[in-house]
Design an enzyme around this catalytic site. Sequence first.
Site, mmCIF file in Angstrom:
data_model
loop_
_atom_site.group_PDB
_atom_site.id
_atom_site.type_symbol
_atom_site.label_atom_id
_atom_site.label_comp_id
_atom_site.label_asym_id
_atom_site.label_seq_id
_atom_site.Cartn_x
_atom_site.Cartn_y
_atom_site.Cartn_z
ATOM 1 C CD GLU A 99 34.973 9.460 8.999
ATOM 2 O OE1 GLU A 99 35.771 9.242 8.070
ATOM 3 O OE2 GLU A 99 34.775 10.582 9.490
ATOM 4 C CG ASP A 140 -1.816 1.207 1.326
ATOM 5 O OD1 ASP A 140 -1.796 2.030 0.389
ATOM 6 O OD2 ASP A 140 -2.521 1.339 2.335
ATOM 7 C CD GLU A 189 36.429 15.646 2.045
ATOM 8 O OE1 GLU A 189 36.142 15.031 3.093
ATOM 9 O OE2 GLU A 189 37.474 16.318 1.913
ATOM 10 N NE ARG A 207 40.215 17.653 6.723
ATOM 11 C CZ ARG A 207 41.412 17.310 6.299
ATOM 12 N NH1 ARG A 207 42.372 18.231 6.249
ATOM 13 N NH2 ARG A 207 41.682 16.079 5.915
ATOM 14 C CD GLU A 258 35.579 10.561 4.311
ATOM 15 O OE1 GLU A 258 35.456 11.636 4.948
ATOM 16 O OE2 GLU A 258 36.637 10.220 3.755
ATOM 17 C CG HIS A 304 33.284 15.186 5.198
ATOM 18 N ND1 HIS A 304 34.389 15.124 6.012
ATOM 19 C CD2 HIS A 304 32.483 16.142 5.717
ATOM 20 C CE1 HIS A 304 34.258 16.005 6.987
ATOM 21 N NE2 HIS A 304 33.106 16.632 6.835
ATOM 22 C CD GLU A 343 32.100 12.855 10.871
ATOM 23 O OE1 GLU A 343 33.294 13.109 10.627
ATOM 24 O OE2 GLU A 343 31.274 13.727 11.223
ATOM 25 C CD GLU A 346 35.573 12.196 12.946
ATOM 26 O OE1 GLU A 346 35.877 13.233 13.559
ATOM 27 O OE2 GLU A 346 36.019 11.928 11.818
ATOM 28 N NE ARG A 355 35.628 19.742 4.873
ATOM 29 C CZ ARG A 355 36.120 18.796 5.674
ATOM 30 N NH1 ARG A 355 36.569 17.649 5.152
ATOM 31 N NH2 ARG A 355 36.141 18.969 6.983
#
Length: 457
Positions: free
Chosen positions: A207, A63, A346, A328, A144, A256, A146, A200, A348
């Site tokens: 992670e 359904d 990457e 970063r 990645e 990330h 976490e 982490e 982030r």
Amino acid sequence: MGNESIATDGGLSVEAQNVLDAIEENNVDFLRIQFTDILGTVKNVSVPASQAEKAFTEGIYFDGSSIEGFVRIQESDMRLMPDPSTFAILPWRSREDGTASARLIADVHEAADGGPFAGDPRQVLKRALKKAGDMGYTLNAGPEPEFFLFEEEDGRATTKTHDAGGYFDLAPKDLASDVRRDIIYGLDQMGFEVEASHHEVAEGQHEINFKYGDGLTMADNIATFRAVVRAIAAEHDVHGTFMPKPISGINGSGMHTHLSLFTEDGENVFHDEDDEFSLSTEAKQFLAGVLEHAPAITAVCNPTVNSYKRLVPGYEAPVYVAWSDVNRSALIRKPAARTPAASRIELRSPDPSCNPYLALAVMLQAGLDGIERGLEAPDPVRENIYEFDEAKREEYGIDTLPPHLGAAIDALEEDELVMDALGEHVASKFIEAKRAEYDDYRAAVSGWEIDRYLETF
């Protein structure tokens, strides 16, 4: 990848027949047919293993009106068509009598005409992957995700962390190392290639990195990963959560996501050994597309009110629309690559509360738009953007991500490319649900407000 494999004389594909053989060999008595709703919640229908052949040939009816964002009551009949390539034994469901349960991920189809359902997030990603394929590319993704592990009290989750560990700490501070070990064992049994795991930055935060792969497999793997973490954490009497920011004042959980395009011959389209950053023209165009559509992407990749408690300066989460190869603080980072095959970008900003199918679809479509339009990437920012004042950010032309879910949904509605990537059905249902969530949030009175104002005024 999908359920379009070669059929045997008996009407089953070779891959499906292999699943039937594996069911018998592993004494599987129940199958969980898994799919994902528009908001990213994993759903499943449990059927006896004796129904496996019927599931492959006819599908499993359900359904659809009961599923968030699918269809109205008068359009309720839908069916699940399992993808045989996703068969996996559930390691935490093995029983003392030798029987086991297994999982198959399904595509959602219309019951009436048998065609793919436009509101199925897996179909949204398949459309994006087909677009890439038509341009000569395949997507490789490396997420990645976490997560936090919290204590439980009286069967309910708390926000008491399971350990006092920090970044890359070892036991005894990292009391959750045994939980991570069992999660890794479980992932290994389900076909994951785990590359590393560690504690982490925040207490209770972890992670586990698994090997990159094609886009559809990675979206399936993220959904599976979240289920494995929760299930095995529960066996240890702790609660695993992918909530982006469960505790104020410490780092939140991100996802990330590493992205690259390959040719059918296995060549990395993103690599150029003569470039200063080892990035090809196509890679920079892809990067520019993601940057241009970043505000709208944020609504999909950071889909909860809580997501924006993570996206604030000072906690290693990116809020500035820029790219860099050395720091970063930017939205997109160019990681170091030891081999040409490893050249990638990457993103982030995503967090693990997102629907992985929709998230990868909009990332990919935005990047492909950059290639199609020949967009030019801005210069990389090699300074710490967190230390910039507003005037300097304006000088560098650096915008910020939407500050809250309401602004992100506004950006989504204004971005024709990302709206088209989701498709009319998914976009409208997603926006409807998220507007309601944000309105509920705005009307709610928080503990912070009570503490701040109740005795002051």
